[in-house]
Design an enzyme around this catalytic site. Sequence first.
Site, PDB file in Angstrom:
ATOM      1  N   ASN A  34       3.465 -10.301 -22.250  1.00  0.00           N
ATOM      2  CA  ASN A  34       3.888 -11.075 -23.414  1.00  0.00           C
ATOM      3  C   ASN A  34       2.763 -11.882 -24.043  1.00  0.00           C
ATOM      4  O   ASN A  34       2.922 -12.439 -25.133  1.00  0.00           O
ATOM      5  CB  ASN A  34       5.039 -12.014 -23.036  1.00  0.00           C
ATOM      6  CG  ASN A  34       4.629 -13.014 -21.970  1.00  0.00           C
ATOM      7  OD1 ASN A  34       4.212 -12.624 -20.894  1.00  0.00           O
ATOM      8  ND2 ASN A  34       4.719 -14.295 -22.266  1.00  0.00           N
ATOM      9  N   SER A  35       1.584 -11.966 -23.362  1.00  0.00           N
ATOM     10  CA  SER A  35       0.489 -12.756 -23.924  1.00  0.00           C
ATOM     11  C   SER A  35      -0.817 -12.341 -23.275  1.00  0.00           C
ATOM     12  O   SER A  35      -0.850 -11.549 -22.320  1.00  0.00           O
ATOM     13  CB  SER A  35       0.729 -14.257 -23.702  1.00  0.00           C
ATOM     14  OG  SER A  35       0.732 -14.558 -22.308  1.00  0.00           O
TER      15      SER A  35
ATOM     16  N   TYR B 270      -4.594 -20.880  -5.706  1.00  0.00           N
ATOM     17  CA  TYR B 270      -4.952 -19.770  -6.604  1.00  0.00           C
ATOM     18  C   TYR B 270      -5.937 -18.830  -5.926  1.00  0.00           C
ATOM     19  O   TYR B 270      -5.760 -17.603  -5.949  1.00  0.00           O
ATOM     20  CB  TYR B 270      -5.552 -20.317  -7.892  1.00  0.00           C
ATOM     21  CG  TYR B 270      -5.948 -19.247  -8.883  1.00  0.00           C
ATOM     22  CD1 TYR B 270      -4.991 -18.540  -9.605  1.00  0.00           C
ATOM     23  CD2 TYR B 270      -7.297 -18.935  -9.097  1.00  0.00           C
ATOM     24  CE1 TYR B 270      -5.359 -17.554 -10.513  1.00  0.00           C
ATOM     25  CE2 TYR B 270      -7.666 -17.951 -10.008  1.00  0.00           C
ATOM     26  CZ  TYR B 270      -6.694 -17.265 -10.718  1.00  0.00           C
ATOM     27  OH  TYR B 270      -7.057 -16.282 -11.609  1.00  0.00           O
TER      28      TYR B 270
END
Length: 327
Positions: free
Chosen positions: A39-40, A192
């Site tokens: 979506n991005s 992360y």
Amino acid sequence: MGMIWDSVKEITGNVLHLRTKFVTNKRLDGQVVVITGANSGIGRETALQLSLLGAKVIMGCRDPKRAGSAVDYIKANNKNAVLSVIQLDLSSLESVRDFAKKVSQKETNIDILINNAGIAGTPESQTKEGFEMQFGTNHLGHFLLTLLLLPLLKGAPKARVVSVSSGLYKVGKIHFDNINLRDGAYAPMKAYNQSKLANVLFTRELAKRLGPNSTISAYCLHPGAIKTDIVKTDKLYERFLANIVSSLLFLTPHMGAQTSLYCALEDSIENETGFYYENCKKVDLKPIAMDDKTAAKLWELSTELVNLEEHLNLPHVKQQAWEQVQL
């Protein structure tokens, strides 16, 4: 120092426009591509570029509204794009299973799976099942999704699994004694880095377990320092600062998608599997990502955490067979 030097070289390359742009004449007409986080950012750009080559693109997106905007963007740049959107929240294993079921109902095979979605720098939080958010989303969600979709990938003449990692895997560690980083152990980048190392270890172990005669190849990559909205924070000044810095030093999503496209399409690496790529070329991994015992241990832990059905698991492979895969 090594990580700092790598970062300096990368940013310098970005500023001086020394990044490689992947070019291909390949057509993907009739082929099915699944992209998470389409979506991005680089996911959307990857979806656009593959649609321009004729692929049917299934976009796995968490937010239906943003997915609709992404479809509009792709259609505006390719009126012939063949797209479908299926809701996918990688922080929910229930959503991952539902997504895989819906894809299986629509398609008989998948030619390319791009595990693109990811989050970074989040405050401490948990997935629906209670896992640390970044590990649960970036690794466990894609681990489960890939294995659920393996039957469809095996249905293609040749298939590829492309997982977007990060060069920060180099300073990552799999915290087996506290995988969810609880009791004060959590730090945003610590989590992360663990998740990105997990992406690399998963790719290598997947290639190993599929074996040298598999029709599926697995790749992982560092896309570069890219201007995207991967950093999730509710602090306005942090978002403002991130936008300023990224605009000056980071790649556009178009350039950031190039190594994903390379791994998905480049003919010369068709028979490679389990390797890692940066700037459209294969690069050597650091020792931390080549520890096969850690990779196997992570695989077994992941199967337990996602409650993987026994028939979907892939058996452990001895070292000699792994060396055959890597030849």
